[in-house]
Design a protein around this motif. Structure first.
Motif, short mmCIF file in Angstrom:
data_model
loop_
_atom_site.label_atom_id
_atom_site.label_comp_id
_atom_site.label_asym_id
_atom_site.label_seq_id
_atom_site.Cartn_x
_atom_site.Cartn_y
_atom_site.Cartn_z
N ILE A 12 69.50 9.47 55.40
CA ILE A 12 70.88 9.00 55.64
C ILE A 12 71.89 10.13 55.48
O ILE A 12 72.86 10.19 56.23
CB ILE A 12 71.27 7.78 54.79
CG1 ILE A 12 71.26 8.10 53.31
CG2 ILE A 12 70.41 6.58 55.12
CD1 ILE A 12 71.98 7.08 52.45
N GLN A 13 71.65 11.02 54.55
CA GLN A 13 72.60 12.12 54.37
C GLN A 13 72.58 13.05 55.59
O GLN A 13 73.63 13.43 56.10
CB GLN A 13 72.31 12.93 53.11
CG GLN A 13 73.35 14.03 52.91
CD GLN A 13 73.35 14.60 51.52
OE1 GLN A 13 72.89 13.99 50.57
NE2 GLN A 13 73.88 15.80 51.39
N ILE A 14 71.39 13.38 56.07
CA ILE A 14 71.30 14.27 57.23
C ILE A 14 71.85 13.58 58.47
O ILE A 14 72.58 14.19 59.25
CB ILE A 14 69.85 14.75 57.42
CG1 ILE A 14 69.49 15.72 56.28
CG2 ILE A 14 69.66 15.41 58.78
CD1 ILE A 14 68.05 16.17 56.26
N ALA A 15 71.53 12.32 58.66
CA ALA A 15 72.05 11.59 59.82
C ALA A 15 73.58 11.51 59.77
O ALA A 15 74.25 11.72 60.78
CB ALA A 15 71.43 10.20 59.89
N MET A 46 64.56 10.87 67.12
CA MET A 46 65.91 10.37 66.84
C MET A 46 66.90 11.49 66.55
O MET A 46 68.10 11.30 66.68
CB MET A 46 65.90 9.34 65.71
CG MET A 46 65.75 9.90 64.33
SD MET A 46 66.04 8.73 62.99
CE MET A 46 65.02 7.37 63.45
N MET A 47 66.38 12.64 66.16
CA MET A 47 67.23 13.80 65.93
C MET A 47 66.48 15.05 66.37
O MET A 47 65.25 15.06 66.39
CB MET A 47 67.62 13.91 64.45
CG MET A 47 68.52 12.78 63.96
SD MET A 47 68.94 12.94 62.22
CE MET A 47 70.03 14.34 62.27
N ASP A 48 67.21 16.08 66.69
CA ASP A 48 66.63 17.35 67.07
C ASP A 48 65.93 17.98 65.86
O ASP A 48 66.48 18.01 64.76
CB ASP A 48 67.76 18.28 67.57
CG ASP A 48 67.26 19.66 67.89
OD1 ASP A 48 66.57 19.80 68.92
OD2 ASP A 48 67.54 20.59 67.10
N LYS A 49 64.72 18.48 66.08
CA LYS A 49 63.93 19.06 64.98
C LYS A 49 64.67 20.20 64.28
O LYS A 49 64.75 20.23 63.05
CB LYS A 49 62.59 19.58 65.51
CG LYS A 49 61.77 20.30 64.45
CD LYS A 49 60.60 21.03 65.05
CE LYS A 49 59.94 21.88 63.99
NZ LYS A 49 59.16 22.96 64.55
N GLN A 50 65.20 21.14 65.04
CA GLN A 50 65.85 22.29 64.42
C GLN A 50 67.11 21.88 63.67
O GLN A 50 67.38 22.36 62.57
CB GLN A 50 66.19 23.36 65.46
CG GLN A 50 66.61 24.68 64.84
CD GLN A 50 65.54 25.28 63.94
OE1 GLN A 50 64.38 25.43 64.34
NE2 GLN A 50 65.90 25.61 62.71
N GLN A 51 67.87 20.97 64.25
CA GLN A 51 69.08 20.48 63.59
C GLN A 51 68.72 19.79 62.27
O GLN A 51 69.35 20.01 61.25
CB GLN A 51 69.80 19.50 64.52
CG GLN A 51 71.08 18.92 63.98
CD GLN A 51 71.68 17.93 64.96
OE1 GLN A 51 70.99 17.30 65.76
NE2 GLN A 51 72.99 17.78 64.90
N GLY A 93 54.78 18.44 59.05
CA GLY A 93 54.64 17.04 59.43
C GLY A 93 55.03 16.80 60.85
O GLY A 93 54.39 16.06 61.60
N TYR A 94 56.10 17.47 61.27
CA TYR A 94 56.58 17.35 62.65
C TYR A 94 55.50 17.87 63.62
O TYR A 94 55.22 17.24 64.63
CB TYR A 94 57.87 18.14 62.82
CG TYR A 94 58.53 17.94 64.16
CD1 TYR A 94 59.57 17.03 64.31
CD2 TYR A 94 58.15 18.68 65.28
CE1 TYR A 94 60.19 16.83 65.53
CE2 TYR A 94 58.75 18.50 66.51
CZ TYR A 94 59.77 17.58 66.63
OH TYR A 94 60.37 17.39 67.85
#
Length: 179
Positions: free
Chosen positions: A22-25, A140-145, A171-172
């Motif tokens: 949630i923090q990263i999102a 749902m989000m860019d891996k590098q971001q 994991g990715y």
């Protein structure tokens, strides 16, 4: 919008994984909601958190069905699979699962979270391996971001970030569709 549940037992980092997500999102412009449930035991009891990540306003933090179910152990899977929506992404910790059949109406992705985190000398990072697998499965989000924001998250807390980011990235990279 994604209705997500992280489920397992106390001590596996289930609640922490949800909080990190949630923090990263939120830092990346998403609306978020987080609720948790856990038993009285500090370790070994049931632990889960529900996370909603959306580009729009969130109506309820308690979804009727799940778009994503992240299971740290097989008991969590057995308990919560019935809440998965058709087409849901299920991410399992293959380290703690026996061979089994999976429902045809969901996509199942597996990763050896405990083995990978042990190989990276970060046994407490299995939840981050699972998060990497979840981001790979859902996109749902860019891996590098996500990786960059995860590094900032740990650096801000004064926790060395490198091994944690390595767990996420492994994991990715190593998540694979199994059903």
């Amino acid at each position: 919008m994604a209705d997500i549940m992280f489920a397992g037992i106390g001590g596996q980092g289930v609640l922490t994984a949800g909080k990190i997500l949630i923090q990263i999102a939120a830092e990346n412009g998403k609306n978020v909601s987080w609720t948790s449930e856990y038993s009285a035991e500090m370790r070994g009891g049931i632990a889960l958190c529900r996370v909603v990540v959306s580009d729009e306003e969130i109506g309820s933090p308690y979804p009727d069905t799940l778009d994503v179910l992240v299971c740290m152990n097989e008991d969590a899977y057995n308990t919560y699979i019935d809440q998965a929506a058709d087409g849901a992404k299920i991410i399992i910790n293959k380290s703690l699962f026996s061979d089994r059949e999976y429902p045809a109406n969901v996509e199942v992705f597996g990763v050896d979270a405990m083995g990978i985190s042990a190989d990276l000398n970060n046994t407490r990072g299995a939840n981050l391996v699972m998060m990497g697998a979840m981001i790979a499965a859902t996109q749902m989000m860019d891996k590098q971001q996500f990786s960059d924001t995860l590094r900032d998250y740990f650096d801000h807390k004064g926790i060395p970030s490198e091994k944690n980011v390595q767990c996420f990235e492994a994991g990715y990279e190593k998540a694979g569709k199994i059903g």
